[in-house]
Design a protein around this motif. Structure first.
Motif, PDB file in Angstrom:
ATOM      1  N   THR A 112      48.460  30.024  30.614  1.00 24.79           N
ATOM      2  CA  THR A 112      49.137  30.702  31.720  1.00 24.79           C
ATOM      3  C   THR A 112      49.334  32.190  31.439  1.00 24.79           C
ATOM      4  OG1 THR A 112      51.318  30.121  30.826  1.00 24.79           O
ATOM      5  CG2 THR A 112      50.354  28.622  32.467  1.00 24.79           C
ATOM      6  N   ASP A 113      48.799  32.679  30.330  1.00 28.57           N
ATOM      7  CA  ASP A 113      48.904  34.087  29.957  1.00 28.57           C
ATOM      8  C   ASP A 113      47.526  34.731  30.117  1.00 28.57           C
ATOM      9  OD1 ASP A 113      48.869  36.543  28.495  1.00 28.57           O
ATOM     10  OD2 ASP A 113      50.571  35.877  27.299  1.00 28.57           O
ATOM     11  N   MET A 114      47.362  35.566  31.139  1.00 26.20           N
ATOM     12  CA  MET A 114      46.067  36.169  31.446  1.00 26.20           C
ATOM     13  C   MET A 114      45.531  37.009  30.287  1.00 26.20           C
ATOM     14  SD  MET A 114      43.816  36.669  34.079  1.00 26.20           S
ATOM     15  CE  MET A 114      44.771  36.479  35.598  1.00 26.20           C
ATOM     16  N   HIS A 115      46.376  37.820  29.686  1.00 24.31           N
ATOM     17  CA  HIS A 115      45.915  38.705  28.617  1.00 24.31           C
ATOM     18  C   HIS A 115      45.501  37.905  27.380  1.00 24.31           C
ATOM     19  CE1 HIS A 115      47.007  42.365  30.762  1.00 24.31           C
ATOM     20  NE2 HIS A 115      48.157  41.791  31.077  1.00 24.31           N
ATOM     21  N   ALA A 116      46.265  36.860  27.053  1.00 26.23           N
ATOM     22  CA  ALA A 116      45.910  36.028  25.903  1.00 26.23           C
ATOM     23  C   ALA A 116      44.585  35.311  26.143  1.00 26.23           C
ATOM     24  CB  ALA A 116      47.018  35.014  25.631  1.00 26.23           C
ATOM     25  N   LEU A 117      44.385  34.795  27.349  1.00 26.03           N
ATOM     26  CA  LEU A 117      43.141  34.097  27.650  1.00 26.03           C
ATOM     27  C   LEU A 117      41.964  35.069  27.631  1.00 26.03           C
ATOM     28  CD1 LEU A 117      41.599  31.577  28.437  1.00 26.03           C
ATOM     29  CD2 LEU A 117      42.230  31.986  30.829  1.00 26.03           C
ATOM     30  N   ALA A 118      42.157  36.269  28.152  1.00 25.18           N
ATOM     31  CA  ALA A 118      41.079  37.267  28.141  1.00 25.18           C
ATOM     32  C   ALA A 118      40.674  37.603  26.710  1.00 25.18           C
ATOM     33  CB  ALA A 118      41.518  38.518  28.886  1.00 25.18           C
ATOM     34  N   ARG A 119      41.658  37.759  25.831  1.00 22.46           N
ATOM     35  CA  ARG A 119      41.333  38.043  24.426  1.00 22.46           C
ATOM     36  C   ARG A 119      40.586  36.880  23.787  1.00 22.46           C
ATOM     37  NH1 ARG A 119      46.659  40.121  24.568  1.00 22.46           N
ATOM     38  NH2 ARG A 119      47.472  38.217  23.593  1.00 22.46           N
ATOM     39  N   ARG A 148      48.091  24.424  39.033  1.00 27.75           N
ATOM     40  CA  ARG A 148      49.450  24.926  38.794  1.00 27.75           C
ATOM     41  C   ARG A 148      49.436  25.990  37.684  1.00 27.75           C
ATOM     42  NH1 ARG A 148      51.599  20.411  38.304  1.00 27.75           N
ATOM     43  NH2 ARG A 148      52.448  20.284  40.411  1.00 27.75           N
ATOM     44  N   ALA A 149      48.730  25.696  36.586  1.00 22.00           N
ATOM     45  CA  ALA A 149      48.649  26.651  35.478  1.00 22.00           C
ATOM     46  C   ALA A 149      47.936  27.929  35.905  1.00 22.00           C
ATOM     47  CB  ALA A 149      47.931  26.008  34.292  1.00 22.00           C
ATOM     48  N   ASP A 150      46.869  27.786  36.679  1.00 13.79           N
ATOM     49  CA  ASP A 150      46.119  28.964  37.113  1.00 13.79           C
ATOM     50  C   ASP A 150      46.939  29.838  38.054  1.00 13.79           C
ATOM     51  OD1 ASP A 150      44.013  28.071  35.607  1.00 13.79           O
ATOM     52  OD2 ASP A 150      42.768  27.428  37.286  1.00 13.79           O
ATOM     53  N   PHE A 151      47.702  29.214  38.951  1.00  8.62           N
ATOM     54  CA  PHE A 151      48.571  29.987  39.842  1.00  8.62           C
ATOM     55  C   PHE A 151      49.642  30.733  39.040  1.00  8.62           C
ATOM     56  CE2 PHE A 151      48.048  27.756  44.243  1.00  8.62           C
ATOM     57  CZ  PHE A 151      46.721  28.173  44.263  1.00  8.62           C
ATOM     58  N   LEU A 152      50.193  30.071  38.020  1.00  7.31           N
ATOM     59  CA  LEU A 152      51.176  30.735  37.162  1.00  7.31           C
ATOM     60  C   LEU A 152      50.544  31.935  36.455  1.00  7.31           C
ATOM     61  CD1 LEU A 152      53.053  27.715  35.548  1.00  7.31           C
ATOM     62  CD2 LEU A 152      54.025  29.416  37.101  1.00  7.31           C
ATOM     63  N   MET A 153      49.304  31.772  36.016  1.00  7.35           N
ATOM     64  CA  MET A 153      48.614  32.868  35.335  1.00  7.35           C
ATOM     65  C   MET A 153      48.455  34.066  36.276  1.00  7.35           C
ATOM     66  SD  MET A 153      45.292  32.723  32.853  1.00  7.35           S
ATOM     67  CE  MET A 153      44.467  31.484  33.841  1.00  7.35           C
ATOM     68  N   CYS A 154      48.130  33.800  37.537  1.00  7.18           N
ATOM     69  CA  CYS A 154      48.022  34.876  38.529  1.00  7.18           C
ATOM     70  C   CYS A 154      49.384  35.508  38.806  1.00  7.18           C
ATOM     71  CB  CYS A 154      47.439  34.332  39.830  1.00  7.18           C
ATOM     72  SG  CYS A 154      45.662  34.061  39.802  1.00  7.18           S
ATOM     73  N   GLY A 155      50.388  34.668  39.014  1.00  5.79           N
ATOM     74  CA  GLY A 155      51.704  35.165  39.392  1.00  5.79           C
ATOM     75  C   GLY A 155      52.402  35.933  38.291  1.00  5.79           C
ATOM     76  N   ARG A 156      52.116  35.599  37.041  1.00  5.60           N
ATOM     77  CA  ARG A 156      52.786  36.245  35.911  1.00  5.60           C
ATOM     78  C   ARG A 156      51.981  37.395  35.323  1.00  5.60           C
ATOM     79  NH1 ARG A 156      55.034  30.671  32.944  1.00  5.60           N
ATOM     80  NH2 ARG A 156      56.504  30.124  34.624  1.00  5.60           N
ATOM     81  N   TYR A 157      50.864  37.684  35.923  1.00  3.86           N
ATOM     82  CA  TYR A 157      50.022  38.773  35.432  1.00  3.86           C
ATOM     83  C   TYR A 157      50.757  40.109  35.509  1.00  3.86           C
ATOM     84  CZ  TYR A 157      46.316  42.283  35.376  1.00  3.86           C
ATOM     85  OH  TYR A 157      45.543  43.391  35.099  1.00  3.86           O
ATOM     86  N   GLN A 158      50.671  40.864  34.425  1.00  3.74           N
ATOM     87  CA  GLN A 158      51.269  42.197  34.367  1.00  3.74           C
ATOM     88  C   GLN A 158      50.161  43.227  34.125  1.00  3.74           C
ATOM     89  OE1 GLN A 158      54.624  43.006  34.793  1.00  3.74           O
ATOM     90  NE2 GLN A 158      54.884  40.851  35.384  1.00  3.74           N
TER      91      GLN A 158
END
Length: 253
Positions: free
Chosen positions: A50-57, A156-166
């Motif tokens: 659910t953490d976009m930056h962590a997944l990108a890394r 649900r996890a993917d939506f959280l990743m979008c919503g919590r993106y900074q």
């Protein structure tokens, strides 16, 4: 024959299989490489992220050893934002830059105001309602409890990743950025045009008929846009690699 790898990132709730059909619609010099995300497909046993930056890394680390060949990045919706963050993560690693980045079906990283309500977990009922509104899932699938029990946790996890993106301000990417949007999708023209703030090289915007899933409704047109934009960079790469015009005739249909 040299090939250009096109790494494709899926949208929320989807697996890499959504791009499998593209191989039949693109020329031989362009190799579709769908990227599977943790928690689905062949990576079903891995925890959802659910953490976009962590997944990108994480994905950048997995892609880095494969970037000896030229490549481009494509993503739709969640995948577009993820492709953008992967491009930054690869640059931080000192990897070769992609020949182009394609961001499809979502607002620019600085214009995520419409996604703030995704920052809290949604119930199963809310997720099904969202799928119904996006008009990309047949009713018989929505009514299938077994399929939904597998799909909804991923969504649900993917939506959280979008919503919590900074968004993190960084120097602009040194690559062409091509944006695709649906004329009936919820992202506004201003939100799509804001993507041009992320590139120092070149920008284009193509609007297609249809809603959020225009990439499936108008697949052949999407593939023509991809091919037309990538062919320019691919020809330039071959000229540079071969010291002349040798081999350019191979770039075609």
């Amino acid at each position: 024959m040299p090939r250009l790898n096109l790494y494709c990132l899926p949208y929320s709730g989807a697996s890499a299989m959504v791009y499998s059909r593209w191989r039949r619609g693109l020329p031989d010099w362009l190799e579709v490489r769908p990227v599977e995300l943790p928690g689905r497909g062949v990576r079903l046993g891995e925890p959802l992220q659910t953490d976009m930056h962590a997944l990108a890394r994480q994905l950048a680390g997995e892609l880095a050893p494969r970037l000896e060949q030229p490549y481009a990045l494509f993503g739709h919706s969640l995948g577009a934002l993820l492709a953008f963050e992967i491009a930054h993560a690869l640059r931080e690693r000192g990897c070769p830059a992609p020949l182009a980045l394609f961001a499809s079906g979502t607002a620019a990283p600085t214009r995520r105001e419409d996604y703030q309500d995704y920052a809290q977990p949604k119930s199963d009922e809310e997720l099904v309602a969202e799928l119904r509104e996006l008009q990309g899932t047949p009713e018989e699938v929505l009514a299938n409890e077994e399929l939904m029990s597998l799909t909804l946790p991923i969504l649900r996890a993917d939506f959280l990743m979008c919503g919590r993106y900074q968004y993190r301000p960084r120097p602009r990417l040194e690559l062409p950025l091509h944006v695709l949007g649906g004329k009936e999708d919820k992202s506004s023209m201003a939100q799509l045009l804001a993507w041009q703030e992320e590139t120092a090289t070149g920008f284009s915007l193509d609007m297609l008929a249809g809603g959020h899933f225009f990439i499936h409704e108008h697949e052949s047109k999407v593939l023509r846009i991809l091919k037309a934009n990538l062919e320019v960079g691919w020809r330039r790469h071959l000229r540079h690699a071969r010291g002349g015009d040798a081999g350019l005739s191979r770039v075609g249909a």
